[in-house]
Design an enzyme around this catalytic site. Structure first.
Site, PDB file in Angstrom:
ATOM      1  N   HIS A  15      20.452 -23.349  34.170  1.00 14.43           N
ATOM      2  CA  HIS A  15      19.029 -23.182  34.487  1.00 14.43           C
ATOM      3  C   HIS A  15      18.104 -23.265  33.263  1.00 14.43           C
ATOM      4  CE1 HIS A  15      18.871 -21.970  38.863  1.00 14.43           C
ATOM      5  NE2 HIS A  15      20.164 -22.074  38.634  1.00 14.43           N
ATOM      6  N   ASP A 115      11.237 -20.654  36.294  1.00 18.60           N
ATOM      7  CA  ASP A 115      12.335 -21.009  37.186  1.00 18.60           C
ATOM      8  C   ASP A 115      12.021 -20.371  38.535  1.00 18.60           C
ATOM      9  OD1 ASP A 115      14.900 -20.753  38.639  1.00 18.60           O
ATOM     10  OD2 ASP A 115      15.788 -21.502  36.779  1.00 18.60           O
ATOM     11  N   GLU A 355      21.755 -37.696  37.095  1.00 15.89           N
ATOM     12  CA  GLU A 355      22.167 -38.595  36.016  1.00 15.89           C
ATOM     13  C   GLU A 355      23.074 -39.700  36.549  1.00 15.89           C
ATOM     14  OE1 GLU A 355      23.763 -36.147  32.902  1.00 15.89           O
ATOM     15  OE2 GLU A 355      21.839 -35.183  32.497  1.00 15.89           O
ATOM     16  N   GLN A 372      26.275 -27.119  45.283  1.00 14.47           N
ATOM     17  CA  GLN A 372      27.171 -28.241  44.990  1.00 14.47           C
ATOM     18  C   GLN A 372      27.831 -28.819  46.245  1.00 14.47           C
ATOM     19  OE1 GLN A 372      29.754 -26.596  41.962  1.00 14.47           O
ATOM     20  NE2 GLN A 372      28.003 -26.067  40.666  1.00 14.47           N
TER      21      GLN A 372
END
Length: 454
Positions: A15, A115, A355, A372
């Site tokens: 984070h 955050d 990415e 995930q």
């Protein structure tokens, strides 16, 4: 220097690093704004090399806040334990340090960039009468399922369960853009029965607060999850997609010679293996993964964080020395952008997913926790740019099957790379000079510099 942005990090996992990527773009683009980055000492120490680069702009400084750990505490190894201590210390630890920094600099805070996990800061911003910018470090779908926490739990209750085994296959087709998502893909934290524990409670409180945000900033781009993003925009004041936040064109240091090693490999041949900064599969899975790589004789570059000489893999490393390279760190973005990479074996953390998309690399997914599993589902069944490991954990057979699928030209890499090229083109359009992410970033700059944006 009138504007003063307090950047508040959630000091765990990736984070703080992801939030810093955003500040690394904002600070050079707004030299008359001071950015004060607040996180714990342990978290800040891990980022110190990047802090040094930012300090060259003279408008950035990092500050430590109390992590709440009792004096003399010996941790048990439970990763939720330090999070609990930290949450107990908030918001007073941030408020106290910010007051000290205001006195030290003579500059009152004019904007909070946080955050999104730190929902308490909505009240703090309201008290100060300043903009509150919530940065969601994961993808739009994971934010959406959290926002729909109550609806999901009501649907589970109507079906007669609370996320138990019998409910795991239930599809979320009652939510916009979630037809392919199942209960089994959800973070456990949003299911009824967990909401009274510190971490799930923090997330639930965040969702109550987030509609109050001046803007919610997401590392995504237009055309990636259109239905979901449009739905978020119907519920939130302003949603700014500004991704991909990090681009392959940025050259990173390569002290361990990963890129030169890749130069000698054939196009789209190498399996790049990385599970982020702190995750590692258990020993039996590591062995299964290694056995599959060895059986298929796939060239590999393995980013084995902190322990590349793991004794479990000694024999494997010796036998595959001619086709593989194991290192404790890689310049991941440049690695993924290299023409020799054929597949990315990943834990499906959102930054890694972004990415992989930006570099156009198919993925083999072994998710662990949080968002995930949701990301894995989207990669495999929505975008069709990768494959999940059969059964959710590495076995030799499951990994061999995944490699066969990705490397097969008919059903695997060609189809996946075609889908990836579409996503990659949208990503590159978004970050063009007048692209949607570039325009949204300008809007974000206007807010942090206190210029009026309606």
């Amino acid at each position: 220097m009138g504007s003063h942005v307090a950047v508040l990090a959630f000091p765990f996992a990736s984070h703080p690093s992801v939030l810093l990527h955003l500040v690394e773009k904002l600070a050079p683009a707004s030299p008359n704004v001071k950015f004060s980055f607040f996180s714990t000492n342990v978290s800040n120490q891990k980022l110190c090399s990047r802090f040094k680069l930012l300090q060259g702009h003279n408008n950035f400084k990092s500050y430590d806040v109390d992590d709440g750990t009792p004096e003399g505490c010996v941790f048990t190894g439970n990763p939720l334990e330090p999070i609990g201590f930290f949450l107990d210390a908030t918001p007073d630890n941030f408020k106290k340090r910010i007051a000290e920094v205001e006195e030290e600099t003579g500059l009152k805070i004019s904007c909070l960039l946080v955050d999104a996990f730190l929902g308490f800061s909505a009240d703090f911003a309201h008290e100060l009468g300043i903009p509150w910018l919530a940065f969601w470090t994961a993808g739009p779908r994971s934010l959406s399922v959290h926002i729909y926490t109550d609806e999901i739990n009501r649907a589970l209750a109507s079906a007669g369960g609370e996320g138990g085994q019998s409910d795991q296959d239930m599809a979320l087709d009652f939510l916009p853009g979630m037809e392919a998502i199942h209960v089994s893909d959800l973070p456990y934290e949003l299911l009824e029965g967990h909401l009274d524990k510190p971490f799930p409670k923090m997330l639930y409180n965040m969702i109550q607060a987030i509609p109050r945000a001046t803007a919610v900033v997401i590392n995504s781009f237009e055309g990636m999850d259109t239905t979901v993003v449009n739905d978020l925009r119907s519920k939130l004041e302003k949603v700014l997609t500004i991704g991909p936040l990090v681009l392959p064109s940025q050259k990173l240091e390569d002290e361990l010679g990963c890129l030169s090693w890749l130069d000698s490999r054939e196009t789209a041949s190498v399996a790049y293996i990385s599970f982020g900064t702190f995750l590692r599969p258990p020993p039996d899975e590591l062995l299964a993964l290694a056995e599959a790589i060895e059986e298929k004789q796939i060239p590999y570059l393995w980013s084995f964080r902190n322990d590349p000489k793991n004794p479990l893999l000694d024999g494997f490393l010796e036998r595959t020395n001619g086709i593989g390279k194991v290192v404790p760190w890689t310049p991941q973005l440049n690695v993924l952008a290299h023409s020799s990479i054929g597949v990315f074996v990943t834990h499906c953390g959102w930054s890694s997913v972004m990415e992989g998309v930006a570099c156009g690399v198919p993925m083999i997914c072994r998710p662990f926790f949080g968002d995930q599993k949701l990301n894995r589902r989207v990669i495999e069944d929505v975008w069709q740019i990768g494959v999940g490991i059969e059964g959710g954990v590495f076995t030799k057979k499951g990994m061999v099957n995944a490699l066969d699928l990705v490397y097969s030209s008919e059903n695997g890499s060609n189809k996946m790379r075609c889908k990836l090229n579409e996503l990659k083109e949208n990503a590159m359009k978004a970050v063009d000079e007048n692209g949607s992410s570039s325009e949204n970033f300008k809007t974000l700059l206007d807010i942090v510099t206190s210029r009026d944006v309606s």
